[in-house]
Write a protein that holds these residues in place. Structure first.
Motif, mmCIF file in Angstrom:
data_model
loop_
_atom_site.group_PDB
_atom_site.id
_atom_site.type_symbol
_atom_site.label_atom_id
_atom_site.label_comp_id
_atom_site.label_asym_id
_atom_site.label_seq_id
_atom_site.Cartn_x
_atom_site.Cartn_y
_atom_site.Cartn_z
ATOM 1 N N THR A 1 0.804 -1.226 0.000
ATOM 2 C CA THR A 1 0.000 0.000 0.000
ATOM 3 C C THR A 1 0.838 1.277 0.000
ATOM 4 O OG1 THR A 1 -0.147 -0.101 2.423
ATOM 5 C CG2 THR A 1 -1.889 -1.180 1.151
ATOM 6 N N HIS A 2 2.097 1.191 0.417
ATOM 7 C CA HIS A 2 2.902 2.409 0.551
ATOM 8 C C HIS A 2 4.183 2.353 -0.284
ATOM 9 C CE1 HIS A 2 0.258 2.671 4.077
ATOM 10 N NE2 HIS A 2 0.430 3.974 3.997
ATOM 11 N N ARG A 3 4.143 1.637 -1.380
ATOM 12 C CA ARG A 3 5.236 1.645 -2.365
ATOM 13 C C ARG A 3 4.643 1.929 -3.741
ATOM 14 N NH1 ARG A 3 9.203 -3.393 -1.922
ATOM 15 N NH2 ARG A 3 10.772 -1.913 -2.582
ATOM 16 N N GLU A 4 5.438 2.552 -4.589
ATOM 17 C CA GLU A 4 4.937 2.936 -5.912
ATOM 18 C C GLU A 4 6.072 2.882 -6.925
ATOM 19 O OE1 GLU A 4 2.699 6.678 -8.152
ATOM 20 O OE2 GLU A 4 3.312 6.830 -6.039
ATOM 21 N N TYR A 5 5.777 2.271 -8.053
ATOM 22 C CA TYR A 5 6.761 2.207 -9.138
ATOM 23 C C TYR A 5 6.744 3.528 -9.907
ATOM 24 C CZ TYR A 5 8.948 0.877 -13.535
ATOM 25 O OH TYR A 5 9.755 0.819 -14.645
ATOM 26 N N VAL A 6 7.931 4.101 -10.132
ATOM 27 C CA VAL A 6 8.052 5.429 -10.740
ATOM 28 C C VAL A 6 9.022 5.358 -11.920
ATOM 29 C CG1 VAL A 6 8.673 7.847 -10.380
ATOM 30 C CG2 VAL A 6 7.597 6.551 -8.523
ATOM 31 N N GLU A 7 8.643 5.976 -13.008
ATOM 32 C CA GLU A 7 9.530 6.183 -14.160
ATOM 33 C C GLU A 7 9.757 7.686 -14.327
ATOM 34 O OE1 GLU A 7 7.896 4.346 -17.595
ATOM 35 O OE2 GLU A 7 8.310 2.296 -16.907
ATOM 36 N N ARG A 8 11.013 8.088 -14.388
ATOM 37 C CA ARG A 8 11.345 9.507 -14.462
ATOM 38 C C ARG A 8 12.248 9.739 -15.677
ATOM 39 N NH1 ARG A 8 13.290 11.955 -8.904
ATOM 40 N NH2 ARG A 8 14.905 10.375 -9.194
ATOM 41 N N GLN A 9 11.793 10.572 -16.571
ATOM 42 C CA GLN A 9 12.514 10.831 -17.810
ATOM 43 C C GLN A 9 13.466 12.008 -17.636
ATOM 44 O OE1 GLN A 9 12.264 9.107 -20.964
ATOM 45 N NE2 GLN A 9 14.174 10.290 -21.124
ATOM 46 N N TRP A 10 14.743 11.726 -17.911
ATOM 47 C CA TRP A 10 15.758 12.787 -17.940
ATOM 48 C C TRP A 10 16.053 13.132 -19.396
ATOM 49 C CZ3 TRP A 10 17.573 14.832 -13.311
ATOM 50 C CH2 TRP A 10 17.220 14.123 -12.155
ATOM 51 N N ALA A 11 16.859 14.105 -19.582
ATOM 52 C CA ALA A 11 17.158 14.542 -20.955
ATOM 53 C C ALA A 11 17.864 13.448 -21.734
ATOM 54 C CB ALA A 11 18.000 15.823 -20.928
ATOM 55 N N ASP A 12 18.656 12.617 -21.071
ATOM 56 C CA ASP A 12 19.434 11.595 -21.759
ATOM 57 C C ASP A 12 19.197 10.182 -21.232
ATOM 58 O OD1 ASP A 12 20.470 12.140 -19.301
ATOM 59 O OD2 ASP A 12 22.572 12.175 -19.911
ATOM 60 N N TYR A 13 18.205 9.977 -20.329
ATOM 61 C CA TYR A 13 18.057 8.665 -19.716
ATOM 62 C C TYR A 13 16.672 8.541 -19.090
ATOM 63 C CZ TYR A 13 19.488 4.448 -17.185
ATOM 64 O OH TYR A 13 19.593 3.160 -16.726
ATOM 65 N N LEU A 14 16.111 7.307 -19.105
ATOM 66 C CA LEU A 14 14.855 7.009 -18.435
ATOM 67 C C LEU A 14 15.166 6.273 -17.134
ATOM 68 C CD1 LEU A 14 11.753 6.912 -18.355
ATOM 69 C CD2 LEU A 14 11.881 4.742 -19.600
ATOM 70 N N GLU A 15 14.891 6.916 -16.033
ATOM 71 C CA GLU A 15 15.176 6.347 -14.715
ATOM 72 C C GLU A 15 13.937 5.620 -14.195
ATOM 73 O OE1 GLU A 15 16.609 7.794 -10.250
ATOM 74 O OE2 GLU A 15 15.822 9.233 -11.705
ATOM 75 N N THR A 16 14.131 4.448 -13.606
ATOM 76 C CA THR A 16 13.039 3.684 -13.002
ATOM 77 C C THR A 16 13.434 3.288 -11.587
ATOM 78 O OG1 THR A 16 13.872 1.585 -13.869
ATOM 79 C CG2 THR A 16 12.302 2.784 -15.243
ATOM 80 N N PHE A 17 12.510 3.423 -10.655
ATOM 81 C CA PHE A 17 12.787 3.057 -9.276
ATOM 82 C C PHE A 17 11.477 2.790 -8.554
ATOM 83 C CE2 PHE A 17 12.431 7.614 -9.530
ATOM 84 C CZ PHE A 17 11.665 7.977 -8.425
ATOM 85 N N CYS A 18 11.590 2.167 -7.377
ATOM 86 C CA CYS A 18 10.441 1.859 -6.529
ATOM 87 C C CYS A 18 10.487 2.803 -5.337
ATOM 88 C CB CYS A 18 10.480 0.399 -6.077
ATOM 89 S SG CYS A 18 9.007 -0.150 -5.197
ATOM 90 N N ALA A 19 9.547 3.742 -5.280
ATOM 91 C CA ALA A 19 9.545 4.768 -4.242
ATOM 92 C C ALA A 19 8.756 4.290 -3.020
ATOM 93 C CB ALA A 19 8.945 6.058 -4.777
ATOM 94 N N GLU A 20 9.266 4.621 -1.844
ATOM 95 C CA GLU A 20 8.611 4.282 -0.587
ATOM 96 C C GLU A 20 8.067 5.543 0.073
ATOM 97 O OE1 GLU A 20 11.357 2.274 1.907
ATOM 98 O OE2 GLU A 20 11.658 0.574 0.528
ATOM 99 N N ASP A 21 6.973 5.387 0.804
ATOM 100 C CA ASP A 21 6.420 6.482 1.584
ATOM 101 C C ASP A 21 7.218 6.608 2.881
ATOM 102 O OD1 ASP A 21 4.992 8.356 2.936
ATOM 103 O OD2 ASP A 21 3.074 7.296 2.887
ATOM 104 N N PRO A 22 8.064 7.650 3.006
ATOM 105 C CA PRO A 22 8.944 7.721 4.181
ATOM 106 C C PRO A 22 8.195 7.935 5.489
ATOM 107 C CG PRO A 22 9.072 9.743 2.897
ATOM 108 C CD PRO A 22 8.240 8.789 2.095
#
Length: 398
Positions: A164-185
């Motif tokens: 319930t408190h984790r979310e998959y995130v894709e973040r586009q940079w100018a030269d790269y697509l970053e992917t990570f699993c974000a946690e609710d701190p």
């Protein structure tokens, strides 16, 4: 790890701020896969042996062995599934498990590890009840099954925050697509300490109390019986229990304390780029590896040290040819043989209840001799073996 404003920033206008390495060197991958395979294969084999023995031998279906079988099942599933999620996360710079991995990986690992802790706590209580509590405090078969089911359900419920408190995130940079699993701190920051308390401190404290109480009980019994000249059996039991307790506590400390260090280290990291690399990255792998190694060691501590299990190993179809019960404990077997050799040179006198009147006929003499030998064999049956055959002779105390 990073500040929250990075999630709202339009990163497509900026180059990726980190060093790109995509995947770790092949040599490092080979080493980590090898060490994980060693622990995984050994643990899977040992836990499978415990479960196979319990399934094939109905005479082992006791409440205590139900709890040991539950622990073996949890450790087996953990070693089959969890290490590979950890290796994938470690090898790749980005989070390649996508949405399914982000929601399911943390929940699966937390559920199985919490269930394993619950299984260890149940086994520890059962041993304490057997050694130092009244018979009413022992776990029955029906109670053992209910406790096992409750442990599984409670562990899954406690692991729900990882969904319930984790979310998959894709973040586009100018030269790269970053992917990570974000946690609710706000939630998981506290939950990490709660998980640490359950995974490390509760089982360690319970083991210290349990085996300390068992040692005290055996010490008290040995002193009480030694005054009557019958404390030798309790002294041997105390020595064996002390060895098992030492193995349990040392294994728990070695395998769980590094995870405590990892969590506290993680909370003190600064919110900077590359703060989780280097020594912290090595510590993260070592702490998780030791947790999985504990799953591989548990069957040796709780199963292979049991004399009933060792006897069943050499009689169970499918694994009898391996003779696990014969070679897993070489020193006790050698020591037992030495004792038997000494006993062979000791003259033993038996009193036979209801001995028939001596008859001078040769046939009756032979029959009496055969009768004595038969009853002597019956007397040699050990206490821990199941037998309903009455014993008609008793040793004469000198």
């Amino acid at each position: 790890m990073g500040d929250d404003h990075w999630l709202d920033l339009d990163t497509s206008k900026y180059p990726f701020p980190n060093t790109l390495w995509h995947i770790k060197p092949p040599k490092e991958i080979a080493i980590k896969v090898t060490v994980m395979l060693i622990v995984g294969i050994i643990g899977i084999i040992l836990n499978s042996i415990i479960l196979h023995i319990l399934i094939k031998n109905r005479w082992l279906w006791s409440p205590s062995n139900y709890l040991i079988g539950n622990l073996a099942l949890v450790d087996l599933i953990t070693l089959l599934l969890c290490p590979w999620f950890m290796l994938v996360r470690d090898f790749y710079q980005q989070y390649v498990l996508k949405h399914f991995g982000c929601y399911f990986e943390g929940f699966l690992q937390a559920s199985l590890l919490l269930t394993s802790v619950g299984a260890v706590m149940l086994v520890s209580y059962d041993r304490l009840a057997a050694a130092g509590l009244t018979p009413d405090a022992r776990v029955t078969k029906s109670a053992a099954i209910k406790l096992i089911v409750i442990t599984w359900i409670a562990s899954m419920l406690l692991s729900l925050p990882w969904i319930t408190h984790r979310e998959y995130v894709e973040r586009q940079w100018a030269d790269y697509l970053e992917t990570f699993c974000a946690e609710d701190p706000k939630v998981l920051g506290i939950y990490w300490h709660f998980t640490l308390f359950i995974l490390v401190w509760i089982p360690l404290g319970l083991m210290v109390v349990t085996y300390g109480a068992i040692m005290w009980r055996l010490e008290w019994s040995a002193k009480k019986l030694s005054s009557k000249g019958a404390g030798m059996a309790v002294s041997k039991a105390k020595t064996s229990a002390m060895r098992i307790a030492a193995c349990v506590l040392i294994t728990a400390v070695i395998c769980r304390i590094p995870y405590t260090v990892l969590i506290y280290w993680r909370n003190r990291l600064s919110n900077e780029v590359n703060s989780v690399e280097g020594s912290f990255d090595a510590m993260w792998f070592a702490a998780n590896y030791l947790i999985y190694m504990n799953c591989a060691v548990n069957p040796l501590i709780y199963g292979f040290t049991n004399r009933r299990f060792r006897k069943a190993m050499d009689r169970t179809p499918g694994i009898a040819w391996c003779k696990f019960g014969s070679w897993c404990c070489v020193y006790p077997v050698y020591k037992r043989k030495r004792i038997l050799e000494v006993d062979k040179n000791t003259e033993k006198v038996f009193v036979i209840e209801g001995t028939p009147r001596p008859n001078r006929k040769l046939a009756h003499v032979i029959k009496n001799i055969l009768h004595i030998n038969k009853e002597t064999l019956d007397f040699s049956v050990k206490i821990d073996e199941v037998t309903t055959k009455p014993t008609k002779i008793t040793p004469l105390k000198i």
